[in-house]
Write a protein that holds these residues in place. Structure first.
Motif, mmCIF file in Angstrom:
data_model
loop_
_atom_site.group_PDB
_atom_site.id
_atom_site.type_symbol
_atom_site.label_atom_id
_atom_site.label_comp_id
_atom_site.label_asym_id
_atom_site.label_seq_id
_atom_site.Cartn_x
_atom_site.Cartn_y
_atom_site.Cartn_z
ATOM 1 N N ALA A 218 0.112 -5.979 -3.133
ATOM 2 C CA ALA A 218 -1.058 -5.144 -2.931
ATOM 3 C C ALA A 218 -1.656 -4.848 -4.302
ATOM 4 N N ASP B 21 -6.879 4.577 1.489
ATOM 5 C CA ASP B 21 -5.780 3.712 1.924
ATOM 6 C C ASP B 21 -6.391 2.620 2.793
ATOM 7 N N THR C 118 -6.441 1.228 -2.413
ATOM 8 C CA THR C 118 -5.368 0.228 -2.336
ATOM 9 C C THR C 118 -5.538 -0.642 -1.114
ATOM 10 N N SER C 119 -5.123 -1.891 -1.247
ATOM 11 C CA SER C 119 -5.131 -2.806 -0.104
ATOM 12 C C SER C 119 -4.035 -3.840 -0.276
ATOM 13 N N ALA D 121 0.820 -1.207 0.000
ATOM 14 C CA ALA D 121 0.000 0.000 0.000
ATOM 15 C C ALA D 121 0.855 1.258 0.000
ATOM 16 N N ALA E 26 -4.971 -0.468 3.657
ATOM 17 C CA ALA E 26 -3.909 -1.462 3.830
ATOM 18 C C ALA E 26 -4.438 -2.743 4.452
#
Length: 451
Positions: A271, A236, A257-258, A116, A238
């Motif tokens: 990711a 974000d 994103t992850s 991430a 994560a």
């Protein structure tokens, strides 16, 4: 997402291909996994440690590690064949599975990156270019949560502040009692950002904050951003995949994103970065420039030079593993959530403290107050206590320092962030409970750790 042509259509994929929203149960998984098999998959974990910190680094089953090692050896055996014949179609297959899982409309909205933090650099790099190229004005605003991940805060400093952007932090309460408190503070920050006719160019929103850990009402905050004219929204997440619900059509962010190595059992590090396809699609690029530069972010990210890509290639095997659990990833999320709430409530009752948020605002991690008599009075205290718990008691758990407000005395200032993943057992949390009880019984305070 570049506007240039893609010389590798087999890598970028057909963005209009219709595929089901969720991957179906793999034909390779003929039976549900047993508890004994789960423990065997994670018997490489140190048996002397109560590992209740899955949130930091995740976990990887032995069967996936073995698949990864096979891929690594295959590459080393004949690198040219692997590069020309295996790598690109393998990454394409992983991207297709991720697209299905997160309900993205287009395959070319999905890029695979290391983590991430890399995804954040890709998005924020573009923001910096917008300032440099005069698309944004000096002093235009970026909004982020006060509890944003430290590395992302540094990226915002490096890319946005240095380029001339003004950053406003959303100060969130902790402990938090309801999502309304978060929404209220977020609206306040947006109002401040728009003062004197300034433009809010970017909002960076965590889906699940790291420390302290709280599930943020991300869908509602994205909607507010749209209503208030925020240019771009970057989520974000994560901790998102495998930990909470992740649906791109439902959330509606521009970027999301992850990590897949935290809660989806992939080996480090992998990711995805989702970039919403739209008429004004932004020209994003990987910060590591290699031969594929200009061929679209997905293609650029799939080759950034010679490195180990095996973590990106085992995604199909990971889906096979996940689908051995009842109800697949949905079942795992529910199991972990229910268990972490139960363990958190058990610990809070044993220590006569409180949780950091209501159960509905946690996913697979929850904050539990530590006894005030431990004398946690700084961030350094939390690090020293964490080390003490690891070395003396075999307990691995992060601790958060919450400074007392004016007029507060004898309040909980230390919160442990406990995780629950499928390999955890009740005994792990009993071990933590008993360690803290022993410290309290011995009259321990953090001040003793400095002697």
């Amino acid at each position: 997402m570049g506007s240039q042509s893609h010389p590798h259509p087999h890598l970028n994929g057909d963005s209009n291909t219709h595929i089901p929203k969720k991957p179906k149960l793999s034909s390779l998984s003929s039976s549900l996994i047993t508890e004994a098999e789960i423990q065997n998959e994670f018997n490489h974990h140190d048996p002397t440690v109560a590992r209740i910190n899955n949130g930091s680094f995740g976990c990887c089953p032995l069967s996936i590690i073995q698949s990864q090692q096979e891929l690594q050896l295959e590459f080393l055996r004949q690198p040219d064949h692997f590069y020309f014949s295996e790598l690109k179609p393998g990454i394409l297959k992983s991207r297709i599975l991720i697209q299905r899982l997160i309900n993205a409309h287009h395959l070319d909205e999905i890029s695979i990156v290391d983590n991430a933090t890399t995804a954040a650099a890709i998005v924020l790099q573009n923001i910096a270019w917008s300032f440099a190229e005069g698309k944004f004005n000096h002093g235009d605003v970026a909004i982020m949560l006060h509890y944003a991940y430290g590395a992302v805060k540094k990226s915002i400093e490096a890319y946005v502040t240095r380029a001339g952007g003004h950053v406003i932090e959303v100060h969130l309460p902790f402990p938090v009692n309801s999502k309304d408190e978060i929404v209220f503070e977020f609206r306040k920050a947006l109002e401040k950002g728009k003062e004197n006719g300034k433009k809010v160019r970017l909002a960076v929103i965590d889906h699940i904050t790291s420390m302290p850990s709280v599930v943020i009402p991300v869908k509602e905050l994205v909607r507010i951003c749209r209503e208030e004219g925020v240019d771009q929204v970057f989520v974000d997440a994560a901790h998102g995949i495998g930990c909470t619900d992740v649906d791109m059509q439902d959330i509606g962010a521009d970027f999301y994103t992850s990590n897949l190595h935290k809660w989806l059992f992939c080996p480090p590090s992998i990711a995805f970065l989702y970039c919403r396809k739209s008429p004004g699609c932004i020209d994003l690029h990987h910060p590591v420039v290699s031969h594929e530069y200009g061929n679209g972010l997905a293609v650029e990210s799939a080759w950034i030079g010679t490195r180990d890509y095996s973590a990106q290639l085992v995604v199909p095997k990971v889906f096979d593993f996940v689908n051995r659990f009842e109800d697949g990833i949905e079942g795992i999320k529910k199991r972990n959530h229910d268990n972490v709430v139960e363990m958190g409530q058990m610990l809070a009752k044993a220590w006569e403290t409180n949780l950091g948020c209501p159960p509905e605002m946690c996913a697979s991690m929850i904050m539990v107050g530590l006894p005030a008599c431990l004398g946690i009075s700084s961030d350094l205290d939390t690090l020293k206590l964490r080390t003490h718990l690891r070395e003396k008691f075999g307990v691995e758990v992060p601790i958060y320092y919450r400074a007392p407000k004016d007029g507060e005395f004898d309040v909980v200032t230390g919160y442990a962030r406990i995780s629950y993943q499928v390999y955890n057992k009740v005994e792990d949390y009993h071990k933590f409970r008993d360690a803290i009880n022993q410290l309290v019984g011995d009259g321990f305070t953090c001040a003793l750790l400095y002697n």
